[in-house]
Enzyme design. Sequence first.
Site, PDB file in Angstrom:
ATOM      1  N   SER A 189       1.061  -1.013  -0.118  1.00 18.89           N
ATOM      2  CA  SER A 189      -0.141  -0.065  -0.019  1.00 18.89           C
ATOM      3  C   SER A 189       0.881   1.190   0.119  1.00 18.89           C
ATOM      4  O   SER A 189       1.760   1.594  -0.888  1.00 18.89           O
ATOM      5  CB  SER A 189      -0.750   0.140   1.257  1.00 18.89           C
ATOM      6  OG  SER A 189      -1.941   0.927   1.131  1.00 18.89           O
ATOM      7  N   ASP A 341      -9.605  -2.903  -5.970  1.00 17.77           N
ATOM      8  CA  ASP A 341      -8.658  -2.092  -5.232  1.00 17.77           C
ATOM      9  C   ASP A 341      -8.676  -0.687  -5.955  1.00 17.77           C
ATOM     10  O   ASP A 341      -8.324  -0.849  -7.196  1.00 17.77           O
ATOM     11  CB  ASP A 341      -7.386  -2.753  -5.077  1.00 17.77           C
ATOM     12  CG  ASP A 341      -6.546  -1.646  -4.354  1.00 17.77           C
ATOM     13  OD1 ASP A 341      -6.806  -0.664  -3.966  1.00 17.77           O
ATOM     14  OD2 ASP A 341      -5.194  -2.122  -4.396  1.00 17.77           O
ATOM     15  N   HIS A 371      -7.751  -4.652  -1.534  1.00 16.95           N
ATOM     16  CA  HIS A 371      -6.877  -4.076  -0.956  1.00 16.95           C
ATOM     17  C   HIS A 371      -6.863  -4.293   0.557  1.00 16.95           C
ATOM     18  O   HIS A 371      -7.849  -4.331   1.368  1.00 16.95           O
ATOM     19  CB  HIS A 371      -7.082  -2.508  -1.281  1.00 16.95           C
ATOM     20  CG  HIS A 371      -6.123  -1.631  -0.656  1.00 16.95           C
ATOM     21  ND1 HIS A 371      -4.895  -1.380  -1.849  1.00 16.95           N
ATOM     22  CD2 HIS A 371      -5.461  -1.126   0.516  1.00 16.95           C
ATOM     23  CE1 HIS A 371      -3.822  -0.909  -1.199  1.00 16.95           C
ATOM     24  NE2 HIS A 371      -4.222  -0.464   0.308  1.00 16.95           N
TER      25      HIS A 371
END
Length: 398
Positions: A189, A341, A371
């Site tokens: 991320s 995502d 995600h």
Amino acid sequence: MGYKTLCFGLFCILFAYCIYIPIPENIEERRKVQFLDAVMKMLSFMAKMFEHMGLIKYEDFFSIFVRMQLTKPVSDENITVIDTDFSDIPVRLYLPKRKSERQRPAVIFIHGGAFTLGSCKMFAYDELNRQTANKLDAVVVGVDYRLAPQYPFPAALEDCVLVIKFFLQDSVLEKYGVDPARICISGDSCGGTLATAATQLLQNNPEHKGKIKAQALLYPGLQFIDSLTPSHQDYEHGPFLSREIGIKLACLYVTKDTALPEAMHRNEHMPKGSSHLFKFVNWSHFLPEKYKKNHVYTEPTLGKLNAFYPALVDSRLSPLLVSDSQLQSLPLTYILTCEHDILRDDGLIYITRLRNVGVQVTHDHIEEGIHGALIVPFNLHLGLRIRDKYISWLQKNL
Ligand SMILES: *[C@@H]1O[C@H](CO)[C@@H](O)[C@H](O)[C@H]1NC(C)=O
Ligand SMILES: *[C@@H]1O[C@H](CO)[C@@H](O)[C@H](O)[C@H]1NC(C)=O
């Protein structure tokens, strides 16, 4: 009493509402994900409400739940775990116990959390880094960089780069028995953003050029400049990471001014004179056809914000903004993307751009993926699959 009952009643209604928000059909462990998604939406709603009432800041409300997941450095039969500092930045080290004839590989891992949340000491990251150390017989360094909004851009990146430079010193590598030719920088991320930017900076610095063998990026965010890529549009409401939550938290790395996330939500946050940057993130040009679906590219609106934030035009925030010549010398790359995502297209665009200039990229795309799967509670099977894919790539390539 009546007040408490009322609150509890409202809470239940809200949860029932959240749990009935549909999520896509083809998601792995759909019921668990639906529950997690509902919890996330509830928390975000409560965080907004409490912030509005002046009780607690939006991001501070979330960090309560992060603190509950922090672990102590616990060694096990295979790995010694130590909390220490590199250049005054806190790090957690995972050092294999077994005797080794030869030097070991090393992984520097940068955690996610939208620049505002998280720690390498969270249970899920601790487990991931421990497994990496164990399965690869590698030294792993988890970095606890400073978080926004208290420490805005580029504090997080500066900390990561300092830790990496400290670790790359001959005397330090020798101390931990690390092979200088087998070092990887990883992150998930926003940790993927930081890992990407750090790798670019080191690779384009003559003193450190060639010292990083590989980079591994797990559902990374790679740009702040176009917030209406097809994935942003298709997965606006999540699951798990919605555009609202993602933009609200990540913008705190740039400024506390709420005008930025509001403008970014409409994709009207970039300043006048930045149009030349859009060629680097033009999804119409870089995204494989199957991901474009029926989205039509529109040029973004510039100059709507009164304030100018230099970070928005800086490749240290949006690593996709570097030119092809700066990409050419990048090391072996692993990128994992998840279909469901908002950040999916950032990863896909980077893959195209890296391959265009001849960088070797391994790409795993998880069609049923969401995600944050590595760190959501209840050990999603998906999270374990992502971990195994990442570790097995490292085993083959580092
Ligand atoms: C230690 O390593 C062995 C061999 O890889 C493994 O079977 C065992 O589960 C590991 N122990 C822990 C606590 O991870
Ligand atoms: C984006 O790509 C499309 C198609 O390749 C092109 O028509 C458009 O001019 C590009 N826009 C920018 C800002 O690069």
